[in-house]
Design a protein around this motif. Sequence first.
Motif: not given
Length: 265
Positions: A192-219
Motif C-alpha cells: 500500500l503506497g502513496s503516489l506523487g507524494n513529497t511530504y505529509y504534515t503532523v502537528q506543523g512538521k513536514n516529513f518528506s516522502c519519495l514521490p513515486l508513480d505507478e510505474d516506479d512501484v511496479k518496476g
Amino acid sequence: MDFTGGDIYLSSFDPKAYLTSFYSAGSERDNIVKFRLQKLHETFGPGGISGDVLIDIGSGPSIYQFLSACESFPHIIATDFTDQNRQELEKWLHNDPEAFDWSKIVKTACEIEGKSRDKWEEKQDKLRSRLRKVLKCDVTESNPLGPVEVPPADCLTTSFCLETACKDLEAYRRAIHNITKLLRPGGHLVVLGSLGNTYYTVQGKNFSCLPLDEDDVKGAVTQAGYTIQSAEVFQISDRMAQLQTADSVANIVLVAKKEAENVTG
C-alpha cells in the motif's frame, strides 16, 4: 517549505498526533481509509491470500492493515523503525487506555467484511491474539530485522513505509530487495503506497516522502523477482488535496507473488 526526515523520526514524530490526523473516523480521509480496507478485505478475505506467518514492514503506529489479514494468518509480526511507533502499537496490543481508539475503523472493517458492526470487539480480540511480536525494522539494511530470527513469511505487507524511508528510487528498489529476503519463495507481497507524494504534515512538521508513480512501484517490485497479480489506484480528490496534510495524488494497492528463483542482489 522546510522538510524534516530521516533521523528526525526518532526524536520528533508523534504517533498519536499522526493517527488523529490521518485515521480519525468522520474525517475527510474516510474514503481513502475505506478504499484501503476494501482492498485488504479483497486480498485476505475468502478465497484470498492465507498462510501461517505474515510480517508487516514499517507498521508505524497503525493496526488497520491487519484487520482482514488476522482472519487468514494466525501469526502476525509488526515492525517499525522508531521506538515511539512500536510503543504505540504495544499500548493498543495490551489494551492500554491511552492507546489510540481504533473502534470506528474496526467497525467499518467489520461492515466491509459483511459482519455486524457490533462484532468489532471480537475482531480486535482476534487481532490481539494473533499479533505475536512488535520488532524493530530498518528497510535500508540488508537484513531489515537485524539479529532477530523469524520464520520465513508466507506474506509480506508494507503500508506507506518505503516512500518515507527511501531518499531516491534506487534506495526504494534496494529496500524491496531487502525485505524480500524475509519472504518464502511463492509467498506474496502486498504494497500500500502513496503516489506523487513529497511530504505529509503532523502537528506543523513536514516529513518528506519519495514521490513515486505507478510505474516506479511496479518496476521495483518486478525487478525484485515478483509477478504482479493486481494493482489498483485510488485517485485523491481535489477536496482532499486541499486539506494540506499531504500532497499525494493517489494511493496504490499492489499484490505480487515471489518467484521460486528470486533475484535478491
